[in-house]
Design a protein around this motif. Structure first.
Motif, short mmCIF file in Angstrom:
data_model
loop_
_atom_site.label_atom_id
_atom_site.label_comp_id
_atom_site.label_asym_id
_atom_site.label_seq_id
_atom_site.Cartn_x
_atom_site.Cartn_y
_atom_site.Cartn_z
N ASN A 1 0.82 -1.22 0.00
CA ASN A 1 0.00 0.00 0.00
C ASN A 1 0.86 1.27 0.00
OD1 ASN A 1 -2.36 -1.49 0.02
ND2 ASN A 1 -2.59 -1.43 2.25
N ALA A 2 2.06 1.16 0.56
CA ALA A 2 2.96 2.32 0.58
C ALA A 2 3.54 2.59 -0.81
CB ALA A 2 4.08 2.09 1.58
N GLY A 3 3.50 1.57 -1.67
CA GLY A 3 4.01 1.76 -3.03
C GLY A 3 5.23 0.92 -3.37
N MET A 4 5.53 -0.07 -2.52
CA MET A 4 6.66 -0.95 -2.81
C MET A 4 6.27 -1.94 -3.91
SD MET A 4 8.29 -1.64 0.95
CE MET A 4 9.09 -0.33 1.88
N ASN A 5 7.26 -2.37 -4.68
CA ASN A 5 7.00 -3.27 -5.81
C ASN A 5 7.20 -4.74 -5.48
OD1 ASN A 5 8.54 -0.63 -6.96
ND2 ASN A 5 6.80 -1.15 -8.24
N GLU A 6 8.04 -5.02 -4.52
CA GLU A 6 8.41 -6.42 -4.22
C GLU A 6 8.83 -6.51 -2.76
OE1 GLU A 6 8.17 -9.71 -4.59
OE2 GLU A 6 8.91 -9.62 -6.66
N ILE A 7 8.73 -7.71 -2.20
CA ILE A 7 9.12 -7.94 -0.81
C ILE A 7 10.15 -9.05 -0.76
CG2 ILE A 7 8.33 -8.68 1.47
CD1 ILE A 7 5.58 -7.47 0.74
N LEU A 8 11.31 -8.77 -0.15
CA LEU A 8 12.36 -9.77 0.05
C LEU A 8 12.45 -10.07 1.54
CD1 LEU A 8 15.13 -8.33 -2.30
CD2 LEU A 8 13.87 -10.45 -2.64
N LEU A 9 12.21 -11.33 1.90
CA LEU A 9 12.24 -11.72 3.31
C LEU A 9 13.65 -12.06 3.75
CD1 LEU A 9 9.05 -13.96 3.58
CD2 LEU A 9 9.34 -11.65 4.45
N LYS A 10 14.02 -11.58 4.91
CA LYS A 10 15.33 -11.91 5.48
C LYS A 10 15.27 -13.30 6.12
CE LYS A 10 16.43 -7.10 6.65
NZ LYS A 10 16.75 -6.18 7.75
N PRO A 11 16.38 -14.04 6.13
CA PRO A 11 17.67 -13.72 5.55
C PRO A 11 17.66 -13.88 4.04
CG PRO A 11 17.77 -15.88 6.56
CD PRO A 11 16.42 -15.32 6.88
N ILE A 12 18.36 -13.00 3.33
CA ILE A 12 18.39 -12.98 1.87
C ILE A 12 19.65 -13.68 1.38
CG2 ILE A 12 18.51 -11.45 -0.16
CD1 ILE A 12 17.13 -9.34 1.77
N ASP A 13 19.51 -14.52 0.37
CA ASP A 13 20.70 -15.15 -0.20
C ASP A 13 20.94 -14.62 -1.62
OD1 ASP A 13 19.12 -16.63 -2.06
OD2 ASP A 13 18.85 -18.22 -0.59
N GLN A 14 22.12 -14.93 -2.13
CA GLN A 14 22.56 -14.39 -3.42
C GLN A 14 21.61 -14.77 -4.55
OE1 GLN A 14 26.05 -12.93 -4.01
NE2 GLN A 14 25.06 -12.23 -5.87
N SER A 15 21.19 -16.04 -4.61
CA SER A 15 20.34 -16.50 -5.72
C SER A 15 18.97 -15.84 -5.67
CB SER A 15 20.21 -18.02 -5.69
OG SER A 15 19.63 -18.45 -4.48
N GLN A 16 18.43 -15.67 -4.44
CA GLN A 16 17.12 -15.00 -4.28
C GLN A 16 17.21 -13.56 -4.76
OE1 GLN A 16 16.08 -14.31 -0.21
NE2 GLN A 16 14.01 -13.61 -0.65
N LEU A 17 18.28 -12.88 -4.37
CA LEU A 17 18.45 -11.48 -4.76
C LEU A 17 18.60 -11.36 -6.27
CD1 LEU A 17 18.87 -8.53 -3.91
CD2 LEU A 17 21.30 -9.04 -3.62
N ARG A 18 19.42 -12.21 -6.86
CA ARG A 18 19.66 -12.15 -8.30
C ARG A 18 18.38 -12.43 -9.09
NH1 ARG A 18 23.25 -16.33 -9.20
NH2 ARG A 18 21.56 -17.67 -9.89
N SER A 19 17.67 -13.51 -8.72
CA SER A 19 16.47 -13.87 -9.49
C SER A 19 15.40 -12.78 -9.39
CB SER A 19 15.92 -15.21 -8.99
OG SER A 19 15.52 -15.12 -7.63
N THR A 20 15.29 -12.11 -8.23
CA THR A 20 14.30 -11.04 -8.08
C THR A 20 14.68 -9.83 -8.94
OG1 THR A 20 13.92 -11.77 -5.80
CG2 THR A 20 13.07 -9.60 -6.42
N LEU A 21 15.96 -9.49 -8.96
CA LEU A 21 16.40 -8.37 -9.80
C LEU A 21 16.17 -8.68 -11.28
CD1 LEU A 21 19.76 -7.31 -8.09
CD2 LEU A 21 17.53 -6.20 -7.94
N GLU A 22 16.48 -9.93 -11.67
CA GLU A 22 16.30 -10.31 -13.07
C GLU A 22 14.83 -10.26 -13.48
OE1 GLU A 22 18.09 -14.12 -13.19
OE2 GLU A 22 20.13 -13.36 -13.31
N LYS A 23 13.94 -10.61 -12.55
CA LYS A 23 12.51 -10.61 -12.85
C LYS A 23 12.01 -9.20 -13.14
CE LYS A 23 9.35 -11.06 -9.57
NZ LYS A 23 8.51 -11.64 -8.51
N TRP A 24 12.56 -8.20 -12.43
CA TRP A 24 12.05 -6.84 -12.54
C TRP A 24 12.85 -5.94 -13.48
CZ3 TRP A 24 7.62 -4.73 -10.70
CH2 TRP A 24 6.90 -5.47 -9.76
N ILE A 25 14.04 -6.37 -13.86
CA ILE A 25 14.93 -5.46 -14.60
C ILE A 25 14.35 -5.03 -15.95
CG2 ILE A 25 16.26 -7.25 -15.78
CD1 ILE A 25 18.75 -5.55 -15.26
N VAL A 26 13.50 -5.86 -16.54
CA VAL A 26 12.93 -5.50 -17.85
C VAL A 26 12.01 -4.28 -17.76
CG1 VAL A 26 13.07 -7.80 -18.85
CG2 VAL A 26 11.08 -7.18 -17.49
#
Length: 585
Positions: free
Chosen positions: A555-580
């Motif tokens: 509701n605040a306007g965020m596009n995605e939620i990453l739950l901690k603890p975050i790992d490298q593969s989770q971070l990469r795949s999320t960035l790749e999904k949105w980068i387009v």
């Protein structure tokens, strides 16, 4: 007063402050009536008293309901706060271990110690998640987050997490997945894995030797939906009669003594059963003391067209296609476990191999080897490396085959091509690609290099990291550095707002709980005050897994939620999904 009915009867009540008199008038014929008067004062007083008690009870129920809701809210907020306080340092620990594990030139002992640390961190995370999930279920806040996935891959990845525990005890893990090829469904990946991992983990815990079999099959089709039955069967101790009725009760365990051998919260089965019900299914079990237990659960999932092909899926499709063009392929499989043998044999037969199975290399005769002399370039030997003797025997047989592939439970064998047990589809295809096509078909997709799903690169992405915990900030910044993005780091929401006013960013990774100004408040300010052309993607970094927090973020306007603890593969795949969605990327 009630008017006369068709029987000529009517009655009315006369009362003063204390007494009630009920009068019944009945017609007895022409111009004749019977009048009966009854004192109903006691009845009326009782009715009034009952009405007062009813109102008092209703008021009490409303009051207790409010108190219960308030208590649940307090409990939820307490758990959310504790989750944040535990997950935040855990994120730093696991991120650091993940980074160290990717370093080169580590000794085998160092790699093993890092792996143990990662497994312990994951186990701690499971305990935290169990407690939070139970609270969410009780508060009706658990919502399934569905996406399109291949079910076989979801189940295989669940087995990966338990592999380390099973290896230590020498237990065989076996796949028996009887699913249609490329079976894609709409499923909550996290929750499906949670059920399977809970069942597998329990089986490993209560099994001292033998095997654990993960099975899955479609038992019914209903329009666009499939009802899938999944089971986990072990050869463990079984469940004693006195514990069977409470097996799905929260905090209930098969051994509650102070000297119990097995740890755990006693929440796993209770949560798994409720999750299965959320999936539109049910859970039950069959057990025999001393012989083992089999847990079953069903889920109702929507069958959907295969998801858009990732580069890895396309590579596997190419390998399958090229293998199909090789006629009269032959495989000999040596595996002492009959179920493991049947599992690998079935996978090879689906790929067009003619397969013969043996319990030991000593069973392979000259007669068995004759066909390979005529078609050596099309023959492969798979040997389960249970012992050095078995591996040595496989070496002696290697002249008869194009390749000898040693199947292991994780042992490192440098002299031969190895395949991890239980064998996953993609691992088998890559091994065969190496054998028949020198690894050319899968090397690009499965190499060490990061290859974005959408054919776009992350290099040069401008990222603002807002995280108040300096240790976590360092860990996440290192992950981003590995992805070759440009990182600017701040430690609160106020500084994040100032940064975006003075500099352009493609993305903000925003921690939700920070001093001076939290991530949600900072996001609201950015969305309301920055011009449209300066807006960017904002991802929440949070340890609060409750649904109301997710709603606040969105509701605040965020596009995605990453739950901690975050790992490298989770971070990469999320960035790749949105980068387009980022202009000029």
């Amino acid at each position: 007063m009630r008017k006369a009915d068709d029987k000529g009867e009517s009655f009315f009540t006369i009362h003063n402050a204390e007494n009630y008199l009920q009068v019944l008038c009945r017609s007895m014929g022409e111009s004749e009536y019977s009048i009966t008067c009854s004192d109903v004062s006691d009845i009326k007083i009782l009715e009034k008293e009952l009405m007062k008690q009813k109102e008092a009870l209703e008021h009490r129920v409303e009051e207790q309901t409010r108190e219960l809701k308030s208590a649940l809210e307090v409990k939820s907020r307490f758990l959310a706060t504790m989750s944040h306080e535990i997950r935040t340092p855990l994120s730093g620990v696991m991120g650091s271990l993940s980074h160290l594990s990717e370093m080169e030139n580590l000794s085998i002992e160092s790699k093993e110690m890092l792996r143990i640390g990662q497994v312990c961190g994951e186990q701690l995370l499971y305990v935290i998640n169990d407690v939070l999930d139970l609270s969410k279920i009780e508060a009706n806040q658990l919502v399934l987050d569905k996406e399109t996935l291949f079910l076989e891959e979801v189940l295989e990845e669940s087995m990966d997490i338990i592999n380390v525990q099973a290896e230590k005890k020498g237990i065989d893990l076996i796949f028996n997945l009887n699913l249609p090829p490329h079976f894609a469904v709409s499923v909550d990946n996290c929750r499906m894995k949670q059920i399977v991992i809970n069942l597998l983990s329990n089986s490993v815990k209560f099994t001292q030797k033998g095997e654990i079999v993960l099975s899955a099959e479609v038992i019914e089709r209903v329009h666009k939906y499939a009802i899938i039955q999944i089971s986990v069967k072990d050869s463990g101790s079984g469940i004693p009669d006195e514990f069977r009725s409470n097996i799905f009760t929260p905090f209930s365990q098969g051994d509650t003594s102070t000297t119990r051998r097995f740890g755990g919260t006693g929440l796993g089965l209770s949560i798994s059963k409720r999750l299965a019900e959320l999936f539109g299914g049910k859970m039950w079990f069959e057990t025999t003391v001393g012989k083992g237990t089999e847990f079953f659960f069903t889920v109702k999932l929507k069958v959907v067209p295969s998801p858009s092909m990732h580069i890895k899926h396309m590579a596997l499709e190419r390998i399958e296609s090229h293998l199909s063009s090789i006629e009269e392929k032959r495989a000999l499989v040596v595996e002492r476990n009959a179920k493991q043998l049947e599992s690998l044999k079935g996978k090879l037969e689906k790929l067009g191999f003619s397969v013969i199975g043996f319990k030991s290399t000593s069973e392979i005769t000259e007669e068995n080897l004759k066909p390979t002399e005529l078609g050596k370039e099309k023959s492969v030997l798979f040997v389960r490396g249970h012992s050095e003797e078995e591996i040595e025997a496989a070496n002696k047989l290697s002249p008869h085959f194009k390749s000898v592939i040693i199947c292991t439970n994780g042992r490192i064998i440098t002299t031969k091509q190895t395949l991890r047990c239980p064998t996953k589809r993609y691992q088998l295809l890559l091994a065969l690609d190496q054998t028949f096509f020198e690894g050319k078909l899968g090397s690009e997709a499965f190499g060490k290099k990061i290859i974005p799903q959408n054919g776009v690169g992350l290099k040069g992405l401008r990222v603002l990291l807002a995280e108040d915990n300096l240790l976590n900030q360092k860990v996440i910044k290192r992950m981003l550095d590995n992805l070759e993005v440009q990182v600017t780091a701040v430690d609160n929401g106020k500084k994040a707002v100032e940064a975006v006013q003075n500099q352009d960013f493609d993305l903000i990774l925003m921690d939700c709980m920070m001093p001076e100004m939290g991530g949600i408040e900072a996001t609201k300010y950015i969305r309301e005050n920055l011009p449209k052309e300066k807006q960017m993607l904002i991802f929440a970094l949070t340890a609060d897994v409750f649904e109301d927090n997710k709603k606040k973020c969105m509701n605040a306007g965020m596009n995605e939620i990453l739950l901690k603890p975050i790992d490298q593969s989770q971070l990469r795949s999320t960035l790749e999904k949105w980068i387009v969605s980022i202009p000029n990327k």
